[in-house]
Design a protein around this motif. Structure first.
Motif, PDB file in Angstrom:
ATOM      1  N   LYS A 123       0.833  -1.211   0.000  1.00  0.00           N
ATOM      2  CA  LYS A 123       0.000   0.000   0.000  1.00  0.00           C
ATOM      3  C   LYS A 123       0.865   1.258   0.000  1.00  0.00           C
ATOM      4  O   LYS A 123       0.529   2.254  -0.635  1.00  0.00           O
ATOM      5  N   ALA A 160      -5.297  -4.127  -1.691  1.00  0.00           N
ATOM      6  CA  ALA A 160      -4.346  -3.019  -1.574  1.00  0.00           C
ATOM      7  C   ALA A 160      -4.522  -2.043  -2.743  1.00  0.00           C
ATOM      8  O   ALA A 160      -4.531  -0.815  -2.548  1.00  0.00           O
ATOM      9  N   VAL A 164      -5.924   1.892  -1.945  1.00  0.00           N
ATOM     10  CA  VAL A 164      -5.175   3.105  -2.287  1.00  0.00           C
ATOM     11  C   VAL A 164      -5.961   3.959  -3.274  1.00  0.00           C
ATOM     12  O   VAL A 164      -5.986   5.199  -3.155  1.00  0.00           O
TER      13      VAL A 164
END
Length: 364
Positions: A123, A160, A164
C-alpha cells in the motif's frame, strides 16, 4: 510424581511445574521480546541478537517455539509502527531478522504476520504514485522485490490496489472538484493495474471510487463526451443512447391503490315474533381508498444519457428524462414523479447523488 516441564526435575504429586521455573520462564519471554524489539530500533544487530538469545535460552528454559511466537508478535508490532516511504532497506531488515533467527517461513505465513506486513508495504508503494508521482512501472518493480521477501495473496493484492485508489479518490473529492490531472492519474492507475471502475467489487460499491468515476463522467458529458463503459447490459439501447452507470441490487417500488368497501346501514330493526326481525330504512356500501408501496422486484437500475431503466426478470420500466417532472432524493434511493402518472415510483438501494447531477445537467 510429576516432573517440571521446564527443568525436568520432580515437581511433586499432581504438579508439572516449579513456581520458580515458571517465573524464570515468564521473565525470559519478556527479555526475549525486548531483544527482538531492539533489533528493529537499531540497538541490536543480527549477530548480537542471536548471541543474546543463546545466553537467555538455557537459564529461562526458552524453546524454539517461544522464539517463533515472540517473533510473530514483534513482527506485527513492527508492521504497525512502520511509516512510508518504504525502501529496500526495510525489506532487507525484515528478511535478515527471519533468516538470522532461523524462523520457519511456513509457520510465519500461517500466522498471517508476513502477509499483513507485505500488504501494508505494498500500500505504501502504491500510495507513492499519487503522493510523489512515482511511475507505475517503478512500483511494479518494487512489488516484485516485495514478493521475494513477504508473501501477498492475490486477494490482499487486489484489496491493496483498491484501498489506495479509494483513498486517492477521497482526497480528490475533498474540494468537490476533479481536475484534469487528477482524472488522468485515476484513469492511468486503474488501467495499469487492470482495475474495474464501473463494475466494482461489492465491498467498494458506494465508495469514493464510485463517486470520483461518476464525477469524471459528468465532467465528460459537459464536454460532449459520452462514456463507453463496456459493461454488458440486459437491455437494448437506442442508436444515440449510451449507458452512464449501472446500479445493481436495486429494489423497485410502485404505488398501488387499494379499495375496500365499508357498509353503512340506516334505520332501525324491531322484533316481529321469535326469530323474526324487521329493518326500516336502507343501507349502502361506501368505497374507501388507500395507497401502499408495492415491491415490484429487485434488479439493475441503468442510467443512460436519455433514460432511467429498471430491469429485473419480473419487471422492466423505462422512464425518459423528458417525462420526469420531479424527483425526491432519499439517503438510500430516489422517488421519481413521471408526467401523466400520478402513482409514486421509488428506487431503493443506492446513493442518488449521481442521478441528481445527471438530471440537473440534462435539464440545463
Amino acid at each position: 510424581m510429576g516432573t517440571c516441564k521446564y527443568c525436568g526435575l520432580s515437581a511433586g504429586l499432581f504438579s508439572r511445574t516449579h513456581k520458580e521455573c515458571e517465573e524464570k520462564h515468564q521473565q525470559g519471554l519478556v527479555q526475549l521480546e525486548q531483544i527482538l524489539q531492539q533489533y528493529f530500533t537499531g540497538l541490536q544487530t543480527v549477530a548480537s541478537m542471536r548471541q543474546a538469545i543463546v545466553n537467555l535460552r538455557k537459564p529461562t528454559f526458552l524453546k524454539k517455539v517461544d522464539v517463533e511466537q515472540c517473533a510473530i508478535k514483534v513482527l506485527d508490532a513492527h508492521g504497525q509502527q512502520l511509516r512510508p516511504p518504504y525502501n529496500q532497506q526495510v525489506l532487507d531488515k525484515i528478511n535478515d531478522f527471519i533468516v538470522g533467527l532461523g524462523l520457519d517461513r511456513e509457520n510465519l505465513i500461517a500466522s498471517g504476520c508476513l502477509n499483513r506486513l507485505g500488504e501494508k508495504i505494498l500500500k505504501g508503494y502504491l500510495a507513492s504514485y499519487f503522493v510523489n508521482g512515482t511511475p507505475i512501472a517503478t512500483i511494479r518493480g518494487q512489488e516484485q522485490q516485495l514478493d521475494r521477501v513477504l508473501p501477498v495473496t492475490s486477494e490482499q493484492r487486489m484489496d491493496a490496489y483498491m484501498h489506495v485508489l479509494n483513498r486517492a479518490a477521497h482526497n480528490f473529492l475533498s474540494n468537490g472538484l476533479i481536475t484534469d490531472n487528477e482524472q488522468q492519474q485515476i484513469e492511468q492507475y486503474a488501467q495499469s493495474l487492470s482495475l474495474p471502475l464501473y463494475n466494482l467489487p461489492i465491498q467498494y460499491q458506494g465508495t469514493d471510487i464510485e463517486k470520483v468515476n461518476q464525477a469524471i463522467i459528468i465532467k465528460n458529458l459537459q464536454r460532449g463526451i459520452l462514456p463507453q463503459s463496456g459493461v454488458a447490459l440486459p437491455v437494448l439501447l437506442g442508436k444515440t443512447e449510451s449507458a452512464l452507470w449501472v446500479y445493481n441490487n436495486v429494489t423497485f417500488f410502485q404505488e398501488k391503490i387499494e379499495r375496500e368497501y365499508k357498509h353503512n346501514s340506516g334505520g332501525f330493526s324491531f322484533r316481529v315474533m321469535k326469530g323474526v326481525y324487521y329493518r326500516t330504512g336502507s343501507g349502502k356500501s361506501k368505497p374507501i381508498e388507500h395507497s401502499v408501496m408495492n415491491k415490484e422486484g429487485i434488479g439493475s437500475l441503468i442510467i443512460t444519457n436519455k433514460n432511467i431503466i429498471f430491469y429485473a426478470q419480473t419487471k422492466s420500466v423505462k422512464i425518459p428524462f423528458k417525462k420526469i417532472v420531479g424527483v425526491t432524493p432519499y439517503s438510500d434511493g430516489l422517488e421519481v414523479h413521471k408526467d401523466g402518472n400520478a402513482k409514486r415510483i421509488v428506487f431503493q438501494g443506492f446513493d442518488c447523488w449521481f442521478i441528481m447531477n445527471i438530471l440537473s445537467y440534462v435539464n440545463d
